[in-house]
Design a protein around this motif. Structure first.
Motif, PDB file in Angstrom:
ATOM      1  N   ASP A   1       8.888   8.939 -11.830  1.00 32.71           N
ATOM      2  CA  ASP A   1       9.653   9.799 -12.084  1.00 32.71           C
ATOM      3  C   ASP A   1      10.824   9.301 -12.921  1.00 32.71           C
ATOM      4  O   ASP A   1      11.547  10.262 -13.789  1.00 32.71           O
ATOM      5  CB  ASP A   1      10.236  10.191 -10.731  1.00 32.71           C
ATOM      6  CG  ASP A   1       9.142  11.149 -10.031  1.00 32.71           C
ATOM      7  OD1 ASP A   1       8.187  11.669 -10.463  1.00 32.71           O
ATOM      8  OD2 ASP A   1       9.442  11.257  -8.616  1.00 32.71           O
ATOM      9  N   ASP A   2      11.261   8.225 -12.939  1.00 30.15           N
ATOM     10  CA  ASP A   2      12.203   7.648 -13.673  1.00 30.15           C
ATOM     11  C   ASP A   2      11.908   7.654 -15.234  1.00 30.15           C
ATOM     12  O   ASP A   2      12.963   8.020 -16.079  1.00 30.15           O
ATOM     13  CB  ASP A   2      12.343   6.029 -13.263  1.00 30.15           C
ATOM     14  CG  ASP A   2      13.156   5.924 -11.939  1.00 30.15           C
ATOM     15  OD1 ASP A   2      13.229   6.818 -11.346  1.00 30.15           O
ATOM     16  OD2 ASP A   2      13.277   4.557 -11.623  1.00 30.15           O
ATOM     17  N   LEU A   3      10.916   7.573 -15.750  1.00 29.58           N
ATOM     18  CA  LEU A   3      10.377   7.461 -17.104  1.00 29.58           C
ATOM     19  C   LEU A   3      10.681   8.963 -17.572  1.00 29.58           C
ATOM     20  O   LEU A   3      11.157   9.372 -18.538  1.00 29.58           O
ATOM     21  CB  LEU A   3       9.204   6.998 -17.483  1.00 29.58           C
ATOM     22  CG  LEU A   3       8.892   5.711 -17.904  1.00 29.58           C
ATOM     23  CD1 LEU A   3       7.767   5.510 -18.232  1.00 29.58           C
ATOM     24  CD2 LEU A   3       9.847   5.195 -18.894  1.00 29.58           C
ATOM     25  N   ALA A   4      10.051   9.947 -16.842  1.00 28.60           N
ATOM     26  CA  ALA A   4      10.203  11.492 -16.932  1.00 28.60           C
ATOM     27  C   ALA A   4      11.764  11.974 -17.126  1.00 28.60           C
ATOM     28  O   ALA A   4      12.258  12.484 -17.928  1.00 28.60           O
ATOM     29  CB  ALA A   4       9.469  12.219 -15.935  1.00 28.60           C
TER      30      ALA A   4
ATOM     31  N   LEU B   1      14.096  -1.591 -14.904  1.00 31.96           N
ATOM     32  CA  LEU B   1      12.776  -1.668 -14.702  1.00 31.96           C
ATOM     33  C   LEU B   1      12.065  -0.261 -14.447  1.00 31.96           C
ATOM     34  O   LEU B   1      12.303   0.252 -13.732  1.00 31.96           O
ATOM     35  CB  LEU B   1      12.309  -2.692 -13.437  1.00 31.96           C
ATOM     36  CG  LEU B   1      11.099  -3.193 -12.959  1.00 31.96           C
ATOM     37  CD1 LEU B   1      10.828  -4.073 -14.351  1.00 31.96           C
ATOM     38  CD2 LEU B   1      11.427  -4.006 -11.703  1.00 31.96           C
ATOM     39  N   TYR B   2      10.747   0.002 -15.325  1.00 29.85           N
ATOM     40  CA  TYR B   2       9.805   1.237 -14.980  1.00 29.85           C
ATOM     41  C   TYR B   2       8.750   0.764 -14.836  1.00 29.85           C
ATOM     42  O   TYR B   2       7.725  -0.150 -15.220  1.00 29.85           O
ATOM     43  CB  TYR B   2      10.252   1.835 -16.288  1.00 29.85           C
ATOM     44  CG  TYR B   2      11.589   2.626 -16.870  1.00 29.85           C
ATOM     45  CD1 TYR B   2      12.020   3.438 -16.256  1.00 29.85           C
ATOM     46  CD2 TYR B   2      12.255   1.611 -17.648  1.00 29.85           C
ATOM     47  CE1 TYR B   2      13.274   4.333 -16.668  1.00 29.85           C
ATOM     48  CE2 TYR B   2      13.595   1.877 -17.951  1.00 29.85           C
ATOM     49  CZ  TYR B   2      14.110   3.300 -17.645  1.00 29.85           C
ATOM     50  OH  TYR B   2      15.408   3.685 -17.851  1.00 29.85           O
TER      51      TYR B   2
ATOM     52  N   THR C   1       0.798  -1.156  -0.111  1.00 28.04           N
ATOM     53  CA  THR C   1       0.065  -0.023  -0.034  1.00 28.04           C
ATOM     54  C   THR C   1       0.970   1.298  -0.063  1.00 28.04           C
ATOM     55  O   THR C   1       0.306   2.270   0.372  1.00 28.04           O
ATOM     56  CB  THR C   1      -1.128   0.083   1.392  1.00 28.04           C
ATOM     57  OG1 THR C   1      -0.148  -0.076   2.418  1.00 28.04           O
ATOM     58  CG2 THR C   1      -2.001  -1.307   1.103  1.00 28.04           C
ATOM     59  N   ALA C   2       2.300   1.349  -0.198  1.00 28.67           N
ATOM     60  CA  ALA C   2       2.965   2.156  -0.300  1.00 28.67           C
ATOM     61  C   ALA C   2       3.019   2.977  -1.422  1.00 28.67           C
ATOM     62  O   ALA C   2       3.574   2.578  -2.313  1.00 28.67           O
ATOM     63  CB  ALA C   2       4.612   1.682  -0.111  1.00 28.67           C
ATOM     64  N   MET C   3       2.075   3.809  -1.628  1.00 30.69           N
ATOM     65  CA  MET C   3       1.739   4.652  -2.983  1.00 30.69           C
ATOM     66  C   MET C   3       2.285   6.154  -2.864  1.00 30.69           C
ATOM     67  O   MET C   3       2.255   6.471  -1.998  1.00 30.69           O
ATOM     68  CB  MET C   3       0.427   4.641  -3.343  1.00 30.69           C
ATOM     69  CG  MET C   3      -0.240   3.254  -3.726  1.00 30.69           C
ATOM     70  SD  MET C   3      -1.873   3.068  -4.360  1.00 30.69           S
ATOM     71  CE  MET C   3      -2.867   3.160  -2.928  1.00 30.69           C
ATOM     72  N   PRO C   4       2.644   6.608  -3.937  1.00 26.41           N
ATOM     73  CA  PRO C   4       2.616   6.002  -5.384  1.00 26.41           C
ATOM     74  C   PRO C   4       3.654   4.611  -5.279  1.00 26.41           C
ATOM     75  O   PRO C   4       4.952   4.866  -4.821  1.00 26.41           O
ATOM     76  CB  PRO C   4       3.105   7.011  -6.389  1.00 26.41           C
ATOM     77  CG  PRO C   4       3.866   7.976  -5.575  1.00 26.41           C
ATOM     78  CD  PRO C   4       3.146   7.797  -4.012  1.00 26.41           C
ATOM     79  N   PHE C   5       3.013   3.735  -6.139  1.00 24.26           N
ATOM     80  CA  PHE C   5       4.193   2.616  -6.265  1.00 24.26           C
ATOM     81  C   PHE C   5       5.272   2.779  -7.061  1.00 24.26           C
ATOM     82  O   PHE C   5       5.162   3.442  -8.043  1.00 24.26           O
ATOM     83  CB  PHE C   5       3.545   1.476  -7.122  1.00 24.26           C
ATOM     84  CG  PHE C   5       2.283   0.489  -6.359  1.00 24.26           C
ATOM     85  CD1 PHE C   5       2.434   0.568  -4.858  1.00 24.26           C
ATOM     86  CD2 PHE C   5       0.983   0.585  -7.059  1.00 24.26           C
ATOM     87  CE1 PHE C   5       1.065   0.041  -4.399  1.00 24.26           C
ATOM     88  CE2 PHE C   5      -0.073   0.089  -6.499  1.00 24.26           C
ATOM     89  CZ  PHE C   5      -0.062  -0.262  -5.167  1.00 24.26           C
ATOM     90  N   SER C   6       6.380   2.442  -6.463  1.00 24.42           N
ATOM     91  CA  SER C   6       7.685   2.933  -6.924  1.00 24.42           C
ATOM     92  C   SER C   6       8.378   1.599  -7.530  1.00 24.42           C
ATOM     93  O   SER C   6       8.634   0.818  -6.749  1.00 24.42           O
ATOM     94  CB  SER C   6       8.700   3.689  -6.065  1.00 24.42           C
ATOM     95  OG  SER C   6       9.967   3.858  -6.458  1.00 24.42           O
ATOM     96  N   PRO C   7       9.206   1.373  -8.653  1.00 20.29           N
ATOM     97  CA  PRO C   7       9.987   0.426  -8.961  1.00 20.29           C
ATOM     98  C   PRO C   7      11.095   0.249  -8.001  1.00 20.29           C
ATOM     99  O   PRO C   7      11.693  -0.980  -8.093  1.00 20.29           O
ATOM    100  CB  PRO C   7      10.328   0.529 -10.372  1.00 20.29           C
ATOM    101  CG  PRO C   7      10.377   2.039 -10.487  1.00 20.29           C
ATOM    102  CD  PRO C   7       9.164   2.572  -9.754  1.00 20.29           C
ATOM    103  N   HIS C   8      11.670   1.056  -7.221  1.00 22.10           N
ATOM    104  CA  HIS C   8      12.565   0.953  -6.183  1.00 22.10           C
ATOM    105  C   HIS C   8      12.228   0.276  -4.999  1.00 22.10           C
ATOM    106  O   HIS C   8      13.151   0.230  -4.271  1.00 22.10           O
ATOM    107  CB  HIS C   8      13.206   2.650  -6.082  1.00 22.10           C
ATOM    108  CG  HIS C   8      13.672   3.165  -7.334  1.00 22.10           C
ATOM    109  ND1 HIS C   8      14.876   2.744  -7.995  1.00 22.10           N
ATOM    110  CD2 HIS C   8      13.050   4.040  -8.076  1.00 22.10           C
ATOM    111  CE1 HIS C   8      14.963   3.649  -9.091  1.00 22.10           C
ATOM    112  NE2 HIS C   8      13.918   4.402  -9.165  1.00 22.10           N
TER     113      HIS C   8
END
Length: 341
Positions: free
Chosen positions: A306-309, A260-261, A136-143
């Protein structure tokens, strides 16, 4: 120019990606076995959009057929692969687990083997936001963590991420995984909410809204997803020299050319707002039946993009109002064309 292999070319996302590449003048080999999980006529209609391009080659192959997949890689010597074929659907996995093992595990292993044998220069593959599971740690982060999947479907896609990393490390295959968040738009899948709701409303049937209508989803329009995939396809990952093995980041790797994004909109929408927008665009009122949340579903999703941006300048351009409107335009036109004359 070497062709790009696009698996799932008769599927929703794969078809859009293949079409975008062909329009750019890139030859495409489209792999699909036209599984009857949903209406095959829709899949054939999608393929018809590709068949008019001289650069399109159709490969009617089952991913689980190891020999056929190997032969395809041996024939074409792909330098880039976009792997979007899979057995999809969260709820379907509750009753049909073997389909997910065959397509998502055995099939993905066959794709990885093809990439290894063919020395493919970049594999881009689809994972899913469902990988976040119980988090439930949103926003979900690939990290962050994604180690508690709630369905077999999610577990197979998380397994794909781990399999991809191992092949990337062992055989130096650059791989980019995409956790896709609730993709919607024209030519979408009939088993997904927007299509199901539109069809039921048009036919005067009630729609079933799970989670008592309180769920939220990071709805992502198909054109935004395609733009991200094409940009990432041109961005070959490398080993992350800043990666710390004592605090390993799951979104990159210090021992493999691996990334991973998340691919989402970063704009979660209440499900009931989604329904009201659909009513507005259709000009009809839905008979809504509120039901409890189903096994395997999660109350909310929200993508950290954020990573994609940072890496490709990704900025989702399509609002949910515009996206639902475009879907309805396509939906009406497509179903009108299917009516007997």
């Amino acid at each position: 120019m070497s062709p790009v292999l696009v698996t799932g070319s008769a599927g929703f996302i794969g078809n859009h990606v293949a079409l975008a590449l062909l329009r750019e003048g890139v030859p495409v080999v489209g792999l699909d076995n036209l599984t009857p999980y949903y209406d095959v006529a829709l899949k054939q209609a999608r393929l018809d959009r590709l068949r008019s391009f001289p650069g399109f080659t159709e490969a009617r192959i089952d991913l689980a057929d190891r020999a056929a997949v190997a032969a395809l890689f041996g024939t074409h010597r792909f330098t880039r692969v976009v792997h979007l074929a899979a057995q999809a659907g969260v709820r379907y996995s509750l009753d049909h687990p073997a389909a997910y093992v065959d397509s998502n595990l055995v099939g993905f292993a066959n794709i990885l083997e093809g990439c290894r044998a063919g020395a493919v220069g970049h594999l881009v593959y689809a994972s899913t936001s469902s990988a976040y599971g119980a988090s439930t740690a949103m926003p979900f982060s690939p990290h962050g963590g994604a180690d508690h999947p709630m369905t077999l479907y999610a577990a197979t896609k998380r397994a794909n991420e781990l399999m991809a990393h191992s092949y990337s490390h062992l055989f130096h295959i650059p791989v980019t995984g995409l956790r896709l968040f609730t993709v919607y738009g024209p030519w979408g899948r009939p088993d997904m909410a927007l299509y199901k709701f539109a069809q039921a409303i048009m036919e005067g049937r009630p729609i079933e809204v799970y989670g008592e209508g309180r769920m939220r989803r990071d709805f992502t329009y198909i054109d935004d997803v395609v733009s991200a995939i094409l940009a990432l396809l041109d961005r070959t990952p490398t080993v992350d020299t800043a990666w710390d093995a004592a605090k390993p980041d799951p979104a990159s790797s210090g021992v493999a050319p691996y990334r991973l994004y998340n691919v989402g909109s970063d704009r979660p929408v209440d499900l009931m707002r989604y329904v009201r927008l659909l009513e507005e665009k259709l000009g009809m009122t839905a008979d809504i039946r509120l039901l409890p949340i189903q096994p395997g579903d999660v109350p909310a999703t929200w993508a950290d993009i954020d990573d994609l941006a940072r890496d490709i300048g990704y900025a989702p351009a399509t609002s949910v109002e515009e996206g639902v409107g475009r879907f309805v335009e396509w939906f009406r036109a497509y179903h009108a064309a299917q009516q007997p004359v």
